[in-house]
Structures are given as structure tokens and as C-alpha cells.
Design an enzyme around this catalytic site. Sequence first.
Site, mmCIF file in Angstrom:
data_model
loop_
_atom_site.group_PDB
_atom_site.id
_atom_site.type_symbol
_atom_site.label_atom_id
_atom_site.label_comp_id
_atom_site.label_asym_id
_atom_site.label_seq_id
_atom_site.Cartn_x
_atom_site.Cartn_y
_atom_site.Cartn_z
ATOM 1 C CG ASP A 1 38.479 43.582 36.370
ATOM 2 O OD1 ASP A 1 39.064 44.578 36.673
ATOM 3 O OD2 ASP A 1 39.428 42.864 35.617
ATOM 4 N N PRO A 2 36.710 42.669 39.304
ATOM 5 C CG PRO A 2 35.386 40.793 39.792
ATOM 6 C CD PRO A 2 35.935 41.569 38.392
#
EC number: 3.2.2.27
Length: 224
Positions: free
Chosen positions: A61-62
Amino acid sequence: MQTWKDVIGTEKTQPYFQHILQQVHAARDAGKTIYPPQHDVFNAFKLTEFDQVKVVILGQDPYHGPNQAHGLAFSVLPGIVPPPSLLNIYKELENDIAGFQIPRHGYLVKWAEQGVLLLNTVLTVERGLAHSHANFGWETFTDRVIAALNRHRENLVFLLWGSHAQKKGQFIDRDRHCVLTAPHPSPLSAHRGFLGCHHFSKANNYLQEHKITEIDWQLDTQLS
């Protein structure tokens, strides 16, 4: 030939996708800081068109710190110190690619523009809370993205680092594509086999064998 417009357009009409966007909008409307900014969420697809993809690097995920995430896995905006996982990627490149010089930044747009799809499997995150959007439904969307690449393209290189990416890529057709696996470049696991995996030269060797232009992995050492 398929385009991202075809692939994403099909998904956009699905109830699960509407539900993802509703959850993200609701979080933003509630005053939560969500990364990346709304205009950057789908950056990976804007910078690397479907028929231009040569290499796929899967992230998770970011980044969840200020000014880091901009929609490309492992990449950070100019002016931000490269995070530890990216520094290990650079270390491996220095070891693997003759003459590679480690840049002072972590802005990977040059790779994306050459056909490296830097795809996180979850596309949003709440500030300071890793994996906070892991159950929003993004995984379904990115599974379908990978399935479309698997089905409609040939001779792609998939770089799957860590168990999450490897599980995500388990249905990729190894007869049509090159799949390279290694531990995650995180400081927790890089020494278990990411460092020394030679994935970048192996990717280029595979592309060369299939008469596809290689990736120039060297980035500008500093951004002007």
C-alpha cells in the site's frame, strides 16, 4: 489491443469499485488525510499505458507519511528522502547493473515512462496508518488489473518481492511471462535474498531475448 480505459472502465461500473470510491471519499470528507492525493491515486496507469508495459513491480500500500506517496509503488516525490525499502532497491541495482549510481532522490517516474508499471495492490492509505485501507476492496481491482495484463499481453516481467506480492501473482501464466520472486526489500527481509537477486539484469536479459527494448534503470542522480 486493450487499453487501461477498457480495463478500468469495465471495473468502474462494478458495485465493488463504487464502494471503494465511496469509502475513500467518506474518509476524505470526514477530514482524514488520505494518501496519495486524489489526483494521484491512479498515476501508475497514467504514466504507463497498457500496451507499453514491459515490467510490473508490485508494492503493497502507499507510503503513509506526508508528501511521500504519489501513486507509484516504492516511489516518493522529489525532495523527500528515499525510504529504507527503496534504498535497498538502489543497493541491489548498484550491485546488479554495471555503472549504476545511487540517486539522491526516490522519484521513479523515469522507470514508469519506460514501461515499468509500479503498482501498489492497495491504492490508498490513511496518514500514519499502514494497511488502513487494506479491506476497502482495492485488492479485487488490482487482481483484475494483473489478470488483464496476464491475459492480453505477452512476455512481461513480473517482479514479486515478498509473500504478499507472490501470493498476488500466483495465477500469472509462467509460459507467457517471466516471473521473478525474492524477499521484500524492506530492511527486515532484504538480507534474506533480495540483496543479490539480480532481478534488474534478469529482467533486461529476458526483454532482450524477446527483442523488446530493455529498461534503463539509471535515474538522474539528482533532480534539478
